[in-house]
Write a protein that holds these residues in place. Structure first.
Motif, short mmCIF file in Angstrom:
data_model
loop_
_atom_site.label_atom_id
_atom_site.label_comp_id
_atom_site.label_asym_id
_atom_site.label_seq_id
_atom_site.Cartn_x
_atom_site.Cartn_y
_atom_site.Cartn_z
N LEU A 1 29.13 10.49 -15.96
CA LEU A 1 28.64 10.19 -14.62
C LEU A 1 29.71 9.65 -13.69
N GLN B 1 24.14 2.12 -2.70
CA GLN B 1 23.26 2.99 -3.49
C GLN B 1 22.81 2.29 -4.76
N LEU C 1 35.95 9.21 -7.90
CA LEU C 1 34.54 8.87 -7.96
C LEU C 1 34.13 8.54 -9.39
N ALA D 1 34.21 10.21 -12.16
CA ALA D 1 33.75 11.23 -13.10
C ALA D 1 34.97 11.67 -13.89
N ASN E 1 24.91 16.65 -9.98
CA ASN E 1 24.69 15.25 -10.31
C ASN E 1 24.26 14.48 -9.07
N ILE F 1 24.21 11.41 -8.36
CA ILE F 1 25.13 10.34 -7.93
C ILE F 1 26.28 10.95 -7.14
N TRP F 2 26.77 12.09 -7.62
CA TRP F 2 27.87 12.78 -6.91
C TRP F 2 27.41 13.14 -5.50
N ASP G 1 25.07 11.73 -3.73
CA ASP G 1 24.95 10.51 -2.93
C ASP G 1 26.31 10.05 -2.43
N ARG G 2 27.31 10.18 -3.29
CA ARG G 2 28.61 9.67 -2.93
C ARG G 2 29.33 10.55 -1.92
#
Lengths: 427, 418
Positions: free
Chosen positions: A325, A332, B149, B151, B220, B222-223, B225-226
């Motif tokens: 992840l 967030q 980020l 990952a 993903n 989260i990706w 969102d970022r």
């Protein structure tokens, strides 16, 4: 009962040495303090040594997931002694205290972090009858001690006189304080199911692991411990690509090593706590109470191994998540916590309390399996409802985003064959 | 999050002014208390030795000023004292992630000045190799962007495939990164036999690998969102600040040198220019991912239509004679000697040649004075220009977003400080 060396040595094998000592010297006033001191020394040492194993495992597993080899030089082709080499390196490095640092805060921080991490193991039941202190309020102790660890991070961030460290400390405090809320609420769910705050009793009550009762609460709990230990995707407090190392940026040598050890120990404990309250701890299909005909309590080692395996599985998921992840952003992260995890865990707690009471009142003779089914059903329903709500919210958000363009300016296509070359057209 | 869309409101403070304003670090301006954070030049996410001065309100960026020059190598000035062929090796060192594009830009300028054109075979080989370089550069971009980020695995997967491309480069040029393979009038030498099977294999497995990366990033939440809605730059702003390349096309401006001012026969290839209209980090990400696929298409077409024939033009004044001729041809020895001691003279005048490097418009301005060395060389490097719009994109964002935005404009500091 008199002292017998063979029996004494055998009692180590089946982990009944504490009981044996109590039987032999039970009436002596010095026994209890002595046993406590020995237990503390043994557990603290073993846990610290386990950091070597855990650290090596993590590096190796991560490497395998990422298509590389990992440590392979020190200590044979599997790099078994890599962590030993690292610790030797850290020990021989100079500890540099930055100019302008708050000396006492700076030096106290790693100690506080490490001490709180190790202290947690006092109440963890390792096998039937093997526990440091069988506190009637074990869960409460865990919550209290794990909250103190935040102080260590704050001291480090503030005492280092570094802006990155300060940013890390800001993030650490907001993150850890926030995620403690769902963590505690979901810890209360097994407490209510078991009807006790003692970790030993919670384990004993779990003939069926509570994860099968309330899987949703278990998942929330797991996410919260990811955040509490500052692991990916919640590793904002030491985000190396943003604030480099966060709160421990100014630490060198073994002082940094203490932070690292504290982190690994906290992860080990949180995995163990997860295994204990949701996966039945040392329970292994009743085999953990097995005693051989000659009085050899073979069930205890079995229970211990079962707990270790459960911890290892939980830890493996930690690593898996880390390899997969990306990292959240601070807003967030807090959104996720306060808008999803906290309300959801509150609802879960509420439903569990209601259902448990209702079952006690209306169906007092119900089997353990029946009780589990009712809770599981409620969890599945809540899960479906939450998913549906999230899906609708996401759809609404998407529709709002894809609404009519607010008069954007677009350059005219430069080329004659623009229809072919433009994959996306400006409206 | 709202970003200011007024470009004038942002560039108020330069590095010097920020430094003067803050002195030691904390400043109370009116009711607000801001912190000055010096990010870099040694920072894991500034992609080299970029230094950013951030004026922070908590974690929110109030003001930002890039401070460059830590990697200044004086390449442009040095090239004035190098012969045309020797200057080539310096261009590798600018954009060290895609040296083929730099080579091409410089070599095309030299050839333009000389008034020659490479053979068809050389042109196709140049296109294949620059597109491979584009893929490898985008792989490094994706890897480091994902690493920014956090990952982490994507980074290592990307480098695995990049390694394969570098092996191809080594096979072709004898060097993995600093290839210096394109020469005035053609190439250093013809492709080896193993080249085509190796590239075919690459074309075979690469699409599924790109899908793997997307599974780890695009799928993903989260990706998303970022990256979505972060670092927005409108088409108007992007053009005003001179952005080029995928960073510009992410804002919806269809400008690709390969289509607009074709060179090396790019007009013969069938490929699309990916366009996105959102102008955020995610749009730039989408553009580059799609560009990798388009590059694979170009490479495939190039391989299919690779013409036979010589790779060098038949002009012994520019291209050194093959080694086999040196043994029996006096003329060849003389040409060889002349080329290696004096080089060739280029006519007086200046040329400007731009190519589409993975980062945008890479251009070379070359002025010859009739001698064997250029009178002035100047490079228009895309990273340098794209970096200028970082303050617009970052204002009002979080520190974590700044890292994502730097990753999304894909800068190479060697190119900025050339």
């Amino acid at each position: 009962m008199s002292f017998n060396l063979i029996d004494f040595l055998l009692s180590f094998l089946d982990m009944t040495v504490l009981d044996y000592a109590n039987e032999v010297w039970g009436d002596q006033p010095w026994l209890s303090p002595l046993l406590s001191v020995i237990y503390i020394v043994v557990i603290a040492t073993v846990v610290l040594l386990l950091v070597f194993v855990v650290g090596w495992t993590e590096r190796k597993v991560l490497a395998r997931m990422q298509d590389r080899i990992g440590p392979n030089r020190v200590g044979g082709r599997y790099g078994m002694l890599q962590m030993v080499a690292d610790v030797v390196k850290m020990m021989t490095k100079e500890v540099i205290i930055p100019a302008g640092a708050d000396r006492w805060a700076y030096l106290a921080a790693p100690v506080v972090s490490l001490a709180t991490s190790i202290l947690l193991f006092a109440v963890l039941p390792l096998a039937p009858g093997v526990v440091g202190v069988n506190l009637p309020s074990g869960i409460f102790y865990v919550m209290a001690i794990s909250s103190v660890s935040i102080v260590g991070l704050l001291l480090a961030g503030w005492g280092s006189n570094n802006k990155y460290a300060l940013l890390g400390a800001f993030r650490a405090v907001s993150q850890l304080v926030s995620y403690e809320v769902p963590l505690m609420i979901t810890l209360l769910v097994p407490v209510i199911l078991a009807g006790t705050l003692s970790l030993v009793s919670i384990v004993e009550e779990q003939t069926i692991p509570y994860f099968f009762y309330v899987p949703l609460a278990g998942i929330i709990f797991f996410i919260s411990i990811l955040a509490e230990t500052g692991r990916s995707p919640f590793d904002l407090l030491e985000a190396e690509s943003e604030i480099i190392a966060g709160f421990h940026i100014e630490y060198s040598g073994m002082y940094f090593g203490l932070f690292m050890a504290a982190e690994y120990i906290a992860i080990m404990f949180m995995s163990a706590l997860f295994a204990t309250v949701y996966w039945g701890g040392y329970n292994f299909f009743g085999l953990e109470d097995l005693v051989l005909a000659n009085g050899f309590a073979i069930g205890r080692p079995i229970g211990f191994i079962s707990l270790i395996v459960k911890i290892a599985i939980a830890f493996f998921i930690f690593m898996w998540v880390r390899a997969t992840l990306p990292r959240f952003r601070i807003d967030q992260l807090l959104d996720f916590n306060w808008k999803l995890m906290v309300p959801l865990s509150l609802v879960l707690l509420f439903v569990v309390v209601l259902l448990n009471k209702a079952i006690d009142v209306y169906a007092p003779g119900i089997t353990e399996f029946g009780r589990m089914s009712i809770h599981l059903l409620s969890n599945v329903i809540i899960g479906i409802v939450v998913l549906e709500i999230m899906r609708r919210r996401a759809r609404r958000k998407r529709e709002a985003e894809e609404g009519p363009d607010a008069g954007g300016w677009r350059m005219e296509p430069v080329l004659a064959e623009s229809d072919e070359t433009q994959l996306a057209h400006a409206d | 999050m709202t970003l200011s869309t007024d470009p004038d409101a942002i560039q108020e403070l330069t590095v010097e002014e920020l430094r003067a304003k803050f002195g030691t670090g904390m400043e109370i301006a009116g009711d607000e208390e801001y912190m000055l954070l010096s990010m870099g030049p040694q920072h894991p996410s500034t992609h080299g030795v970029l230094r950013l001065l951030l004026e922070l309100d908590g974690e929110t960026v109030v003001n930002l000023a890039p401070d460059i020059g830590f990697l200044h190598t004086g390449i442009e000035k040095t090239m004035e004292s190098k012969r045309y062929t020797l200057g080539l090796v310096l261009t590798d060192r600018m954009d060290y992630l895609s040296p083929m594009s730099n080579n091409l830009g410089y070599i095309l300028a030299v050839e333009k000045l000389l008034g020659v054109e490479a053979t068809p075979r050389a042109q196709v080989i140049r296109v294949i190799l620059t597109e491979l370089a584009r893929v490898s550069s985008h792989l490094v971009w994706l890897g480091t962007h994902a690493l920014d980020l956090a990952a982490m695995s994507v980074f290592l997967y990307c480098f695995r495939e990049r390694e394969y491309i570098l092996d191809i480069f080594e096979m072709v040029a004898g060097q993995r990164m600093m290839v210096s393979y394109f020469r005035p009038g053609g190439l250093w030498r013809d492709l080896p036999e193993e080249f085509e099977p190796a590239v075919r294999k690459f074309l075979e497995f690469m699409p599924s690998r790109i899908a793997d990366y997307e599974a780890l990033t695009k799928n993903n939440p989260i990706w998303l969102d970022r990256t979505k809605g972060v670092g927005v730059v409108s088409a108007e702003q992007a053009v005003a600040w001179g952005m080029t390349g995928p960073s510009l096309r992410g804002s919806g401006v269809n400008w690709d040198i390969r289509k607009a001012q074709p060179y090396s026969g790019y007009e013969q290839y069938d490929f699309d220019v990916p366009l996105e209209t959102d102008g955020d980090v995610y749009a730039r990400y989408r553009c580059r991912m799609e560009e990798m696929r388009q590059s694979l298409r170009i490479i495939e077409q190039g391989l299919d239509n690779l013409p036979d024939g010589p790779v060098n033009i038949d002009d012994p004044k520019i291209v050194p004679p093959p080694r086999s001729e040196l043994g029996h041809s006096m003329e060849a020895v003389i040409h060889h000697f002349k080329l290696w001691t004096e080089g060739f003279d280029a006519p007086e005048g200046f040329v400007y040649q731009s190519v589409e490097s993975p980062r945008g418009e890479f251009a070379c301005y070359l002025r010859g004075d009739g001698g064997p060395k250029p009178a002035r060389v100047h490079f228009r490097t895309p990273s340098y220009v794209n970096l200028a719009s970082l303050p617009i994109m970052s204002k009002g964002a979080f520190v974590a977003d700044v890292v994502a935005i730097i990753g999304s404009i894909d800068i190479v500091l060697g190119e900025i400080d050339r």
